[in-house]
Enzyme design. Structure first.
Site, PDB file in Angstrom:
ATOM      1  N   TYR A 106       0.811  -1.226   0.000  1.00  0.00           N
ATOM      2  CA  TYR A 106       0.000   0.000   0.000  1.00  0.00           C
ATOM      3  C   TYR A 106       0.839   1.269   0.000  1.00  0.00           C
ATOM      4  O   TYR A 106       2.038   1.230   0.189  1.00  0.00           O
ATOM      5  CB  TYR A 106      -1.058  -0.001   1.087  1.00  0.00           C
ATOM      6  N   GLU A 107       0.168   2.371  -0.267  1.00  0.00           N
ATOM      7  CA  GLU A 107       0.797   3.684  -0.499  1.00  0.00           C
ATOM      8  C   GLU A 107       1.766   3.649  -1.684  1.00  0.00           C
ATOM      9  O   GLU A 107       2.793   4.321  -1.686  1.00  0.00           O
ATOM     10  CB  GLU A 107       1.521   4.191   0.758  1.00  0.00           C
ATOM     11  N   GLY A 108       1.431   2.862  -2.678  1.00  0.00           N
ATOM     12  CA  GLY A 108       2.274   2.717  -3.854  1.00  0.00           C
ATOM     13  C   GLY A 108       3.132   1.483  -3.733  1.00  0.00           C
ATOM     14  O   GLY A 108       4.087   1.457  -2.946  1.00  0.00           O
TER      15      GLY A 108
END
Length: 592
Positions: A434-436
């Site tokens: 997550y978050e890229g």
């Protein structure tokens, strides 16, 4: 049940012996003397070890439950959230005018590491709120700040970020959520978002969703995305809560880990929203939150590695298995403890040297954020922008690997849930996604960050390394063990950069095929730099006859291990990068 010991002594060493925070001219840092930071870290450590850590397994086994549109958090979470809230831990570095304590970001990072190590799923509720508050602080109107920030600082209201949709994750230009303008300046938000951490729960009076959506008639793709504030309950003129907005949790995602955090599918049905920032400039506002979140996720990788290592170390000292090949070490027992065996020591030192190096790297990055935000230092802002994908990608990749190593120390017991090691690995795994996702972090690093501002930030990094080596090359205890390996690995990083320059323009795949290796190569060099700086500080303390000599000698020995056993990986990553695109791109899709 696993235990957690806050690493306050190591944090103090990094803050004061290495980064020398109280002597820098960054506004607010003069107050960060040893007594002050020690008091804050000790109190935060008590919350982490005594309140949050015992709830970690509870959150993992109970999870969250959706009942009649309300998510019920695990037993004990709400009482613990109240305790964290009452202690002011939710707003350490937010401005005082909104109820924060205006402490430097670096101190919030150290506290956040301990909270995340003790209970990652729990800490995400306040962490996401902090990110949402930061976005409103940076891009909101004065009225929006006054309306939302005081309640978000106290976590009476929590916050989320809503990006992903069922058909689009990284490619946000494909999103379908719409924002129809109304005559009163508000918008009607309609669409569905997935994977929304802390999207619905029972621990706060209101939840302030930050939602990416497209205003009809705007530019195509990512350039047409705007950001909106969408409260769960409408907020009246006097600040009290009104009617329920058109936003609801459709279901809770069933996940591999972080079960104590409510990861939700969120449905928006003509929900009232308010533009945050400018129309069609939503990604600019969202990235305020994303960049903070990416550093926070890097912290999660470190935190899970640390708590897993602590427990693996305790097990290795206690568990009796086999005899030391060089001679019996426990003559009164039926076997020697695991820690006598070289391969167990190798596994533990891999973990220890990563955790301590990563902690220094993370706190250094946080210091640069303070220099940027508090001191308006453009060079620091450029450097931390360059390093953010490395902090996120490298620390979470390596952090997960370290939880697996810790699990391995337990042998079969590491695979059994009651020992708790499985949870650390499962909770750490999401941080790589997550978050890229980390592949995207590597592409961002190579495709955007290296060339940013004409490449001056990566050149500044190389100059920093060169200057440190030159300044300390006369130090006999540092040269062979620390400076020479750092110089060699830095050359590998420069060679990789030159390869991209020479081949990447003609064949972009030549650069992109090596991007993941480059991120790891760069990460190892950063930790090598941190270890060289820590070794210098430890030697200085020993020479001055200050503090705990055994602590400093252990620090130096751990650093030597990293430089001799971990840092040589830069040569492997360089060889992969220089193989170019052909090995990666040679097969046609049909041949896989």
């Amino acid at each position: 049940m696993p235990s957690y010991t806050p690493p306050t002594k190591d944090m103090q060493f990094i803050l004061h012996d290495v980064l020398k925070v109280s002597t820098t001219d960054t506004p607010g840092y003069a107050e960060l003397d040893r007594d002050f930071t020690g008091a804050v870290l000790e109190e935060a450590g008590k919350i982490a070890s005594e309140v949050l850590a015992p709830l970690n397994v509870v959150g993992d086994t109970e999870g969250c439950k959706l009942e009649n549109g309300v998510v019920r958090t695990p037993t004990g979470f709400k009482a613990a959230f109240d305790q964290v809230r009452e202690g002011g831990w939710t707003a350490l570095d937010l401005p005082e005018e909104f109820g924060g304590q205006n402490m430097p970001y670096i101190l919030g990072t150290a506290v956040g590491e301990m909270f995340s190590a003790a209970n990652q799923a729990f800490t995400m509720y306040q962490g996401l709120t902090h990110g949402a508050a930061s976005a409103i602080l940076a891009h909101g109107s004065e009225d929006q700040k006054a309306t939302y920030l005081p309640k978000m600082a106290s976590c009476d209201w929590t916050g989320t970020m809503n990006l992903t949709e069922p058909h689009c994750g990284t490619d946000l230009g494909l999103m379908r959520t719409k924002a129809e303008p109304q005559g009163d300046g508000s918008y009607k938000i309609t669409g569905q978002k997935i994977f929304i951490s802390s999207g619905e729960h029972d621990m706060a009076d209101n939840i302030i969703h930050l939602v990416l959506a497209k205003i009809p008639g705007g530019p195509e793709g990512i350039k047409g995305v705007s950001l909106f504030i969408v409260p769960k309950f409408m907020v009246k003129e006097d600040g009290s809560l009104g009617e329920r907005n058109g936003v609801a949790c459709g279901k809770i995602e069933e996940k591999m880990g972080i079960h104590g955090n409510s990861t939700c599918v969120m449905n928006y049905d003509e929900a009232t929203g308010y533009l945050l920032g400018e129309e069609h400039k939503g990604m600019r506002a969202m990235f305020t939150m994303m960049n903070e979140a990416r550093i926070g996720v890097g912290m999660q990788g470190l935190a899970q590695a640390d708590v897993a290592y602590q427990n693996a170390l305790a097990y290795a000292k206690d568990r009796l298995q086999g005899r030391d090949v060089t001679g019996v070490k426990n003559p009164d027992g039926p076997a020697d403890p695991l820690i006598v065996h070289p391969d167990i020591r190798r596994a533990l030192l891999d973990q220890k040297s990563f955790v301590e190096g990563a902690r220094a790297f993370l706190l250094w990055g946080s210091q640069m954020i303070d220099q940027s935000h508090r001191g308006n230092d453009a060079a620091a802002e450029g450097m931390v922008s360059l390093l953010t994908p490395i902090i996120k990608g490298f620390l979470t990749d390596e952090g997960f690997d370290m939880t697996i190593l810790a699990q391995q120390v337990y042998g079969g017991h590491g695979y059994i849930e009651e020992w708790g090691m499985s949870q650390f690995a499962r909770d750490a795994r999401i941080a790589m996604i997550y978050e890229g996702a980390n592949g995207v972090q590597a592409l961002d690093l190579v495709g955007r960050k290296l060339a940013q501002d004409g490449g001056k930030h990566v050149m500044a990094f190389f100059d920093m390394v060169k200057a440190f080596i030159k300044e300390n090359e006369g130090h006999p205890a540092l040269k062979a063990d620390f400076l020479d390996p750092l110089k060699e690995s830095s050359k590998h990083l420069q060679q990789a950069g030159m390869f991209f320059m020479q081949h990447g323009m003609k064949n972009p795949n030549a650069a992109l095929s090596g991007s993941y290796d480059f991120m790891h190569l760069f990460g190892h060099v950063c930790l090598g730099l941190m270890w060289a700086q820590m070794a210098k500080a430890a030697h200085a303390a020993i020479e001055a006859g200050e503090g705990d000599t055994a602590f400093y000698k252990t620090k130096i020995a751990t650093g030597r291990f990293y430089m001799k056993r971990r840092l040589p990986a830069t040569g492997m990553h360089l060889a992969r990068i220089e193989s170019g695109a052909e090995p990666v791109m040679e097969l046609e899709a049909e041949a896989f």
